[in-house]
Design an enzyme around this catalytic site. Structure first.
Site, PDB file in Angstrom:
ATOM      1  N   THR A 134       0.845  -1.197   0.000  1.00 17.58           N
ATOM      2  CA  THR A 134       0.000   0.000   0.000  1.00 17.58           C
ATOM      3  C   THR A 134       0.878   1.243   0.000  1.00 17.58           C
ATOM      4  OG1 THR A 134       0.094   0.159   2.404  1.00 17.58           O
ATOM      5  CG2 THR A 134      -1.770  -1.081   1.453  1.00 17.58           C
ATOM      6  N   ASP A 135       0.249   2.362  -0.292  1.00 15.53           N
ATOM      7  CA  ASP A 135       0.834   3.606   0.175  1.00 15.53           C
ATOM      8  C   ASP A 135       0.485   3.658   1.664  1.00 15.53           C
ATOM      9  OD1 ASP A 135       1.171   6.814  -1.437  1.00 15.53           O
ATOM     10  OD2 ASP A 135       1.891   6.115   0.504  1.00 15.53           O
ATOM     11  N   TRP A 136       1.059   4.589   2.357  1.00 12.16           N
ATOM     12  CA  TRP A 136       0.924   4.584   3.832  1.00 12.16           C
ATOM     13  C   TRP A 136      -0.491   4.966   4.260  1.00 12.16           C
ATOM     14  CZ3 TRP A 136       4.898   2.603   2.172  1.00 12.16           C
ATOM     15  CH2 TRP A 136       5.941   2.150   2.964  1.00 12.16           C
ATOM     16  N   GLY A 137      -1.229   3.947   4.639  1.00  7.37           N
ATOM     17  CA  GLY A 137      -2.603   4.162   5.043  1.00  7.37           C
ATOM     18  C   GLY A 137      -3.579   4.103   3.896  1.00  7.37           C
ATOM     19  N   SER A 138      -3.204   3.452   2.790  1.00  3.25           N
ATOM     20  CA  SER A 138      -4.109   3.469   1.628  1.00  3.25           C
ATOM     21  C   SER A 138      -4.970   2.217   1.522  1.00  3.25           C
ATOM     22  CB  SER A 138      -3.295   3.633   0.337  1.00  3.25           C
ATOM     23  OG  SER A 138      -2.533   2.464   0.069  1.00  3.25           O
TER      24      SER A 138
END
Ligand code: GLC
Length: 726
Positions: A252-256
């Site tokens: 993921t992107d951070w928190g995606s």
């Protein structure tokens, strides 16, 4: 004397034996892991790491930003710098600069530099490069990407990834996909037709997977057709993992990540994020509460999701371990070597673009010149700011330093304007008195022989920065007015714009020279001074269109619908007609075209030929072109080869970049450029057929110095019957 312990492979289980084939190691390891251990490696244990499998001796995986160098260390669990003293890096120029070099050999040196420094810093995954296409000049992160053309981005990303991964460090191509704006990035839904997705937005990702074998891919925050990209069946399962046979890990992107079932079934392998210390504060997002943690375990224990789905993720993550920190043969890396600094300098030297140079105003000959250097970007540290691509460079030479080094005592400086501290949460008004700064600058300009104005954007919030977009196409901080006041007292003024995006240039007609510079990293000041003094002959070419006004960009043709979106959805109504493709179709004359870049010398194009007149699918078109340097100084020219189709069955751009070649041509010399275009690259994507189509047709190949500067053309035919046509 104690003897070294011999790690005889006979004693080691297969998964620990790095002489065994990776797939055997993967199968052996998967078979030994418990459900909890499998779940654990699918999500973060800290801000930039995953836990590995301690019981089996499978190491943690450590991630680091960013595309332009190895980011400083962070505390375990939040966005705070850890304050280490051994984590400064060599800052390479931003990727837009690399793209502007049109030099794949530099992309290789770039990737090698980042890979060696990442390896030395014990990183296993570098979070970059980014290859999202430049669709709007407002996007906050265009400086981290490689421009508007998919062929240019594809050609430059492959050597970067290969050279980086040769160090046993994974590249992580981002952001997959359609992250073409920062505004509402965490929720905006992108509606784009399948043809534009395949012809414009995916090619660079596809090249990195199929030609460079990239080991990880990062999902973007946004949605595509209503589903978050980080767990999007079409993008990940169908295109990335099935069509492209990607065998690496999707992170993921951070928190995606936003949904456990979707994440499990739609191809997500590792969930990263932050905002928790895992024990007390932020417990709601503590690592065990991640979508790919406890909730996933529940779905598997309940039988709703088969453990085989989890095993595929585990295999991909273990493969990542075996390609990186469980391969004892990988190199050991290095930091701040002369080669790294030289790479940063050479990318900067070759990426700077000379946009305008009336009456050979530039270069300035060092000597008894009184030079007024004006503008904050002549002194500002530009490797900081911008969001996750921020760096702590061991050295960062400013333009003022570089100019003083070459031009000596006659140089005086005035700040001219000030932007205030970089701040990610709001636009900070400058704390300085603009009038007094401006008056002092104009006074200095009036007394100088020549003025060098250094302006542009600066990676402050909304000024080329992650998380949001620019509010306007104009230069900020009163620069336009200041330039007008300076030119009024001294017309011998060159303007140097540092940015990752195009800007409006209302003063263009009143200045004799303009240089497009970039965030140039550690050696930027030296490179700029060398170009301005003629020690280096500029050879950069624009990787994106600089339009006269914002409305000339297709993204800004349809009101909020086409940017930044209405009711949460942005519509790429322009389809494949992005950048010069749009300008050609609508005959919108740009201020400076894609591929434009002047030199201190002059090149003339001569004979242009193809090896044949007719080709069949699967064959290669071989081109040769003579280029003569008719000027007084040596220089490097990038010839661009664009292709037009005579009678396409679907609307096609007037022309599309399909090859380029950069060569040094000495003064008076003629050099023969060779280039190849695979015939299959002339195909277009047919939405109706969901596949690429190559028509039997006549194609015109243009040899050009820029997308609006075609010098030679020739015709070839493509036919499936491969009948040589006279
Ligand atoms: C950020 C960025 C991504 C970066 C990651 C880790 O939100 O979108 O490019 O690699 O988080 O910092």
């Amino acid at each position: 004397m104690c003897m070294p312990v011999a790690y005889a492979s006979a004693q080691l289980p297969v998964y620990l034996d790095d002489s065994a084939p990776i797939e055997e190691r993967v199968e052996d390891a998967v078979g030994r892991m418990t459900l909890d251990e499998k779940i654990a490696i699918c999500h973060a244990q800290s801000k930039f790491s995953t836990p590995g499998c301690p019981r089996l001796g499978i190491p943690e995986l450590w991630f680091s930003d960013g595309p332009h160098g190895v980011r400083m260390e962070f505390t375990w669990d939040d966005w705070l710098h850890a304050g280490w003293t051994n984590d400064s890096c060599t800052a390479l120029p931003a990727l837009t600069c690399l793209a502007s070099t049109f030099n794949p050999a530099l992309a290789e040196r770039y990737g090698k530099t980042v890979g060696e420094e990442a390896r030395f810093r014990k990183k296993d995954v570098m979070l970059g490069p980014g290859v999202n296409i430049y669709r709007t000049p407002l996007s906050g992160r265009n400086f981290e990407y490689m421009g508007e053309d998919p062929f240019l981005a594809s050609t430059m990303v492959v050597p970067y990834v290969k050279a980086l991964q040769a160090n046993g460090v994974a590249a992580c191509l981002k952001h997959f996909a359609l992250n073409n704006q920062e505004k509402d990035r965490d929720k905006v839904n992108v509606e784009v037709d399948e043809r534009a997705l395949n012809e414009i937005y995916l090619p660079a990702f596809k090249a990195a997977v199929e030609e460079a074998g990239v080991w990880t891919i990062m999902g973007s925050y946004n949605k595509y057709k209503g589903t978050f990209c980080s767990h999007n069946d079409t993008l990940i399962n169908q295109i990335l993992k099935k069509q492209w046979s990607f065998d690496g890990a999707m992170i993921t992107d951070w928190g995606s990540a936003h949904d456990t079932r979707e994440a499990a079934l739609n191809g997500l392998d590792i969930e990263m994020g932050s905002w928790t210390n895992g024990l007390t504060w932020g417990v709601s997002s503590a690592y065990d509460n991640y979508y790919m943690a406890g909730p996933l375990k529940q779905l598997i224990k309940s039988g709703e999701i088969d453990e085989k789905v989890l095993d595929d993720k585990v295999r991909r993550i273990l493969r990542l371990n075996f390609r990186t920190n469980m391969d004892r043969r990988r190199p050991f890396g290095s930091m701040h070597t002369p080669e790294h600094v030289a790479a940063a300098l050479d990318v900067a030297r070759e990426g700077i673009v000379l946009l305008k140079n009336e009456k050979a105003f530039l270069p300035l000959t060092p000597g008894n010149l009184k030079i007024a250097v004006i503008g904050e970007n002549a002194v500002k540290k530009l490797s900081i700011g911008g969001g996750s691509s921020e760096l702590k460079p061991r050295i960062e030479m400013s333009a003022l330093q570089g100019i003083k080094e070459i031009f000596g005592d006659g140089v005086e400086f005035a700040l001219g304007y000030a932007s205030g501290e970089p701040n990610y949460s709001m636009e900070m008004p400058s704390p300085y008195d603009a009038d007094s700064l401006s008056r002092a600058a104009v006074d200095l300009a009036a007394k100088a022989d020549v003025v060098l104005f250094f302006g542009g954007l600066n990676k402050n919030y909304t000024q080329d920065c992650e998380g949001d977009d620019r509010r306007t196409y104009d230069l900020p901080f009163g620069q336009n007015e200041l330039i007008e006041r300076i030119v009024a007292v001294n017309p011998r003024t060159a303007v140097v714009i540092t940015s990752g995006n195009a800007v409006a240039m209302p003063w263009l007609g009143r200045v004799p020279a303009v240089v497009q510079s970039w965030y140039l990293g550690s050696m930027g000041g030296r490179a700029l001074a060398e170009v301005l003094s003629g020690a280096v002959n500029p050879s950069g070419k624009l990787p994106f269109t600089i339009a006269r006004k914002l409305e000339d960009y297709p993204a800004h043709q349809g009101g909020d619908r086409t940017y930044p979106g209405v009711d949460g959805t942005v519509h790429y109504d322009e389809g494949i007609f992005v950048g010069y493709r749009w300008a050609d179709k609508h005959k919108t004359k740009p201020q400076f075209a894609f591929g434009h870049g002047l030199s201190y010398t002059k090149f003339e194009y001569g004979n242009f030929a193809s090896d044949r007149k007719a080709y069949a699918p699967g064959e290669t078109i071989r081109l040769s072109l003579e280029v003569k340097n008719v000027g007084a100084v040596d220089g490097a020219e990038t010839v661009q080869f664009y292709v037009s189709q005579a009678k396409p069955k679907l609307p096609r751009p007037v022309k599309e970049l399909k090859a380029f070649a950069k060569r040094t041509v000495r003064s008076g010399e003629t050099v023969t450029y060779d280039a190849e275009i695979p015939v299959d690259a002339l195909a277009y994507y047919d939405d109706g057929l969901h596949s690429w189509v190559l028509d039997d047709d006549t194609f015109i190949i243009h040899a050009a110095a820029a997308s609006d500067d075609i010098r030679r053309t020739l015709k070839i035919k493509v036919n499936n019957k491969n009948i040589a046509i006279k």
